[in-house]
Write a protein that holds these residues in place. Structure first.
Motif, PDB file in Angstrom:
ATOM      1  N   PRO A  20       0.817  -1.229   0.000  1.00  0.00           N
ATOM      2  CA  PRO A  20       0.000   0.000   0.000  1.00  0.00           C
ATOM      3  C   PRO A  20       0.845   1.271   0.000  1.00  0.00           C
ATOM      4  O   PRO A  20       0.473   2.261  -0.653  1.00  0.00           O
ATOM      5  CB  PRO A  20      -0.816  -0.132   1.293  1.00  0.00           C
ATOM      6  CG  PRO A  20      -0.846  -1.588   1.585  1.00  0.00           C
ATOM      7  CD  PRO A  20       0.481  -2.107   1.136  1.00  0.00           C
ATOM      8  N   LEU A  23       2.181   1.761  -3.598  1.00  0.00           N
ATOM      9  CA  LEU A  23       1.153   2.227  -4.530  1.00  0.00           C
ATOM     10  C   LEU A  23       0.750   3.674  -4.235  1.00  0.00           C
ATOM     11  O   LEU A  23       0.436   4.430  -5.167  1.00  0.00           O
ATOM     12  CB  LEU A  23      -0.063   1.303  -4.466  1.00  0.00           C
ATOM     13  CG  LEU A  23       0.168  -0.084  -5.091  1.00  0.00           C
ATOM     14  CD1 LEU A  23      -1.026  -0.991  -4.836  1.00  0.00           C
ATOM     15  CD2 LEU A  23       0.422   0.045  -6.590  1.00  0.00           C
ATOM     16  N   LYS A  24       0.779   4.061  -2.981  1.00  0.00           N
ATOM     17  CA  LYS A  24       0.491   5.463  -2.637  1.00  0.00           C
ATOM     18  C   LYS A  24       1.540   6.382  -3.248  1.00  0.00           C
ATOM     19  O   LYS A  24       1.219   7.424  -3.830  1.00  0.00           O
ATOM     20  CB  LYS A  24       0.453   5.625  -1.116  1.00  0.00           C
ATOM     21  CG  LYS A  24       0.136   7.033  -0.639  1.00  0.00           C
ATOM     22  CD  LYS A  24       0.006   7.059   0.880  1.00  0.00           C
ATOM     23  CE  LYS A  24      -0.364   8.461   1.375  1.00  0.00           C
ATOM     24  NZ  LYS A  24       0.702   9.443   1.147  1.00  0.00           N
ATOM     25  N   ASN A  27       1.010   6.606  -7.028  1.00  0.00           N
ATOM     26  CA  ASN A  27      -0.100   7.488  -7.390  1.00  0.00           C
ATOM     27  C   ASN A  27       0.292   8.959  -7.283  1.00  0.00           C
ATOM     28  O   ASN A  27      -0.187   9.800  -8.039  1.00  0.00           O
ATOM     29  CB  ASN A  27      -1.307   7.198  -6.493  1.00  0.00           C
ATOM     30  CG  ASN A  27      -1.998   5.903  -6.873  1.00  0.00           C
ATOM     31  OD1 ASN A  27      -1.956   5.489  -8.031  1.00  0.00           O
ATOM     32  ND2 ASN A  27      -2.618   5.251  -5.899  1.00  0.00           N
ATOM     33  N   VAL A  59      -3.788  -8.380  -1.202  1.00  0.00           N
ATOM     34  CA  VAL A  59      -3.624  -6.925  -1.163  1.00  0.00           C
ATOM     35  C   VAL A  59      -3.558  -6.363  -2.582  1.00  0.00           C
ATOM     36  O   VAL A  59      -4.220  -5.370  -2.911  1.00  0.00           O
ATOM     37  CB  VAL A  59      -2.355  -6.554  -0.373  1.00  0.00           C
ATOM     38  CG1 VAL A  59      -2.072  -5.057  -0.497  1.00  0.00           C
ATOM     39  CG2 VAL A  59      -2.498  -6.935   1.088  1.00  0.00           C
ATOM     40  N   ILE A  60      -2.776  -7.007  -3.456  1.00  0.00           N
ATOM     41  CA  ILE A  60      -2.642  -6.532  -4.833  1.00  0.00           C
ATOM     42  C   ILE A  60      -3.973  -6.639  -5.570  1.00  0.00           C
ATOM     43  O   ILE A  60      -4.377  -5.726  -6.305  1.00  0.00           O
ATOM     44  CB  ILE A  60      -1.546  -7.329  -5.575  1.00  0.00           C
ATOM     45  CG1 ILE A  60      -0.192  -7.095  -4.905  1.00  0.00           C
ATOM     46  CG2 ILE A  60      -1.483  -6.919  -7.043  1.00  0.00           C
ATOM     47  CD1 ILE A  60       0.913  -8.013  -5.398  1.00  0.00           C
ATOM     48  N   PHE A  63      -6.328  -3.800  -4.690  1.00  0.00           N
ATOM     49  CA  PHE A  63      -5.998  -2.553  -5.389  1.00  0.00           C
ATOM     50  C   PHE A  63      -6.307  -2.655  -6.879  1.00  0.00           C
ATOM     51  O   PHE A  63      -6.669  -1.664  -7.513  1.00  0.00           O
ATOM     52  CB  PHE A  63      -4.521  -2.210  -5.182  1.00  0.00           C
ATOM     53  CG  PHE A  63      -4.229  -1.545  -3.869  1.00  0.00           C
ATOM     54  CD1 PHE A  63      -4.445  -0.182  -3.701  1.00  0.00           C
ATOM     55  CD2 PHE A  63      -3.750  -2.272  -2.799  1.00  0.00           C
ATOM     56  CE1 PHE A  63      -4.185   0.440  -2.487  1.00  0.00           C
ATOM     57  CE2 PHE A  63      -3.479  -1.671  -1.583  1.00  0.00           C
ATOM     58  CZ  PHE A  63      -3.698  -0.311  -1.412  1.00  0.00           C
ATOM     59  N   THR A  65      -8.761  -4.068  -8.298  1.00  0.00           N
ATOM     60  CA  THR A  65     -10.181  -3.833  -8.573  1.00  0.00           C
ATOM     61  C   THR A  65     -10.486  -2.346  -8.736  1.00  0.00           C
ATOM     62  O   THR A  65     -11.490  -1.977  -9.351  1.00  0.00           O
ATOM     63  CB  THR A  65     -11.050  -4.400  -7.435  1.00  0.00           C
ATOM     64  OG1 THR A  65     -10.686  -3.764  -6.206  1.00  0.00           O
ATOM     65  CG2 THR A  65     -10.844  -5.907  -7.304  1.00  0.00           C
ATOM     66  N   GLN A  66      -9.620  -1.492  -8.185  1.00  0.00           N
ATOM     67  CA  GLN A  66      -9.821  -0.053  -8.252  1.00  0.00           C
ATOM     68  C   GLN A  66      -8.978   0.610  -9.344  1.00  0.00           C
ATOM     69  O   GLN A  66      -9.250   1.735  -9.743  1.00  0.00           O
ATOM     70  CB  GLN A  66      -9.472   0.593  -6.907  1.00  0.00           C
ATOM     71  CG  GLN A  66     -10.172  -0.035  -5.721  1.00  0.00           C
ATOM     72  CD  GLN A  66      -9.577   0.405  -4.394  1.00  0.00           C
ATOM     73  OE1 GLN A  66      -9.005   1.484  -4.293  1.00  0.00           O
ATOM     74  NE2 GLN A  66      -9.700  -0.423  -3.370  1.00  0.00           N
ATOM     75  N   ASP A  67      -7.930  -0.084  -9.803  1.00  0.00           N
ATOM     76  CA  ASP A  67      -6.992   0.498 -10.767  1.00  0.00           C
ATOM     77  C   ASP A  67      -6.681  -0.543 -11.832  1.00  0.00           C
ATOM     78  O   ASP A  67      -5.999  -1.537 -11.571  1.00  0.00           O
ATOM     79  CB  ASP A  67      -5.713   0.926 -10.044  1.00  0.00           C
ATOM     80  CG  ASP A  67      -4.736   1.668 -10.951  1.00  0.00           C
ATOM     81  OD1 ASP A  67      -4.948   1.678 -12.185  1.00  0.00           O
ATOM     82  OD2 ASP A  67      -3.738   2.217 -10.438  1.00  0.00           O
ATOM     83  N   ILE A  70      -3.075  -1.934 -12.804  1.00  0.00           N
ATOM     84  CA  ILE A  70      -2.365  -2.906 -11.961  1.00  0.00           C
ATOM     85  C   ILE A  70      -2.622  -4.302 -12.488  1.00  0.00           C
ATOM     86  O   ILE A  70      -3.771  -4.751 -12.591  1.00  0.00           O
ATOM     87  CB  ILE A  70      -2.814  -2.787 -10.488  1.00  0.00           C
ATOM     88  CG1 ILE A  70      -2.434  -1.411  -9.933  1.00  0.00           C
ATOM     89  CG2 ILE A  70      -2.195  -3.893  -9.651  1.00  0.00           C
ATOM     90  CD1 ILE A  70      -2.899  -1.172  -8.502  1.00  0.00           C
TER      91      ILE A  70
END
Length: 316
Positions: A20, A23-24, A27, A59-60, A63, A65-67, A70
């Motif tokens: 996380p 990825l933060k 972004n 975890v991957i 993320f 599902t939102q981006d 990835i």
């Protein structure tokens, strides 16, 4: 001008805590990276899950599902970082590919400088570590010794203090994907392929979270692979050592014969004999062990097993 597509290859092994954070950070700089590539450019993040058992995969996937940028490749077990990185190169689709570690010791911001060098014509852009003070003492010392040794014995120079973090042009990636060897030392392969090379320097920071997965046995195995895949000098040197010992032995034997004939006294030789036997026995075992290292890697290549096995993919 054709729109540019950038691939980031991120091997992951039990890094659920740091993903996380990584990825933060990505972004935060994504817009800068895309702007540096040009209008309407895009990028993908190809995660290689190298048999993680700590929830990294979940975890991957959360993320992802939102981006949609990835992507995830799940290997069937832990094959090691060299194999995971090779899997990432095979699955990446970008005009340029940047392998980097998820622990943020490869600062994503450095990609902006890598991209500038690539746009200026370089096909391989190395990221060289100028300050490793944040690494542990053992890792710094072992890296210094390893690169010093490799620089002197390798058939082709390996770039010093350059890890996997670099930018590779699509042409370079295609060449790397054609290499079928199973004993991989990617740093050596990256140097061996040639092409136009540029270098960007940076200071290596601390890990963002978690702890390193590089234990001493793993580092030792990587060093052994690096030396045996980059040079045959360790094998050739025993020819020179054997020849030197043979010459010395012949000289000593000649001296013994002359001494005995001129003095008529047998030379007491128990101690010297034991020293010679033990020394030669040790050298023989050492040379056989070294030959075994090379022979073991030959056996791996002869078996022809795949470098990695993919269990599943997402977003590819």
């Amino acid at each position: 001008m054709r729109h540019k597509y950038l691939s980031l290859v991120v091997p992951v092994f039990n890094e659920a805590d740091v993903i996380p954070i990584f990825l933060k950070r990505m972004n935060e700089i994504r817009s800068q990276v895309l702007d540096s590539l040009g209008a309407n450019s895009s990028m993908e993040l190809v995660f290689i899950n190298d048999g993680s058992s700590d929830g990294s995969r979940q975890v991957i996937e959360a993320f992802a599902t939102q981006d949609t940028s990835i992507k995830l490749v799940n290997l069937s077990r832990n094959f090691g970082k060299e194999a995971a990185l090779s899997a990432g190169l095979h699955y990446s689709q970008g005009d340029a590919v940047v392998p980097l570690d998820v622990d943020l010791q490869d600062p994503p911001e450095i990609m902006l400088a890598l991209i500038r060098e690539w746009q200026a014509g370089a096909q391989v852009v190395n990221a060289r570590r100028t300050d490793r003070s944040r690494d542990g003492l053992f890792k710094r010392c072992s890296a210094k010794v390893f690169y010093w040794l490799l620089r002197r014995i390798s058939d082709h120079p390996v770039h010093e203090h350059v890890g996997d973090f670099r930018l590779l042009d699509r042409k370079a990636v295609d060449v790397l994907n054609q290499m079928s060897e199973n004993t991989r030392f990617n740093k050596g392969l990256f140097s061996w392929i040639g092409f136009r090379v540029a270098t960007v320097e940076y200071a290596r920071p601390e890990r963002a979270a978690g702890s390193t997965k590089w234990t001493f046995p793993r580092l030792w195995a990587l060093a052994a692979d690096g030396i045996t895949t980059s040079s045959t000098l360790p094998l050739r040197i025993w020819t020179y050592i054997g020849g030197l010992i043979a010459l010395l032995s012949m000289g000593y034997a000649t001296w013994l014969v002359i001494y005995t004939f001129t003095t008529g006294i047998d030379t007491p030789g128990y101690a010297s004999t034991m020293v010679a036997v033990l020394m030669l026995g040790g050298l023989n075992l050492l040379s056989l062990g070294l030959i075994g290292e090379y022979l073991g890697r030959v056996a791996i290549e002869v078996r022809g097993r795949p470098l990695f096995i993919v269990e599943s993919t997402r977003g590819l």
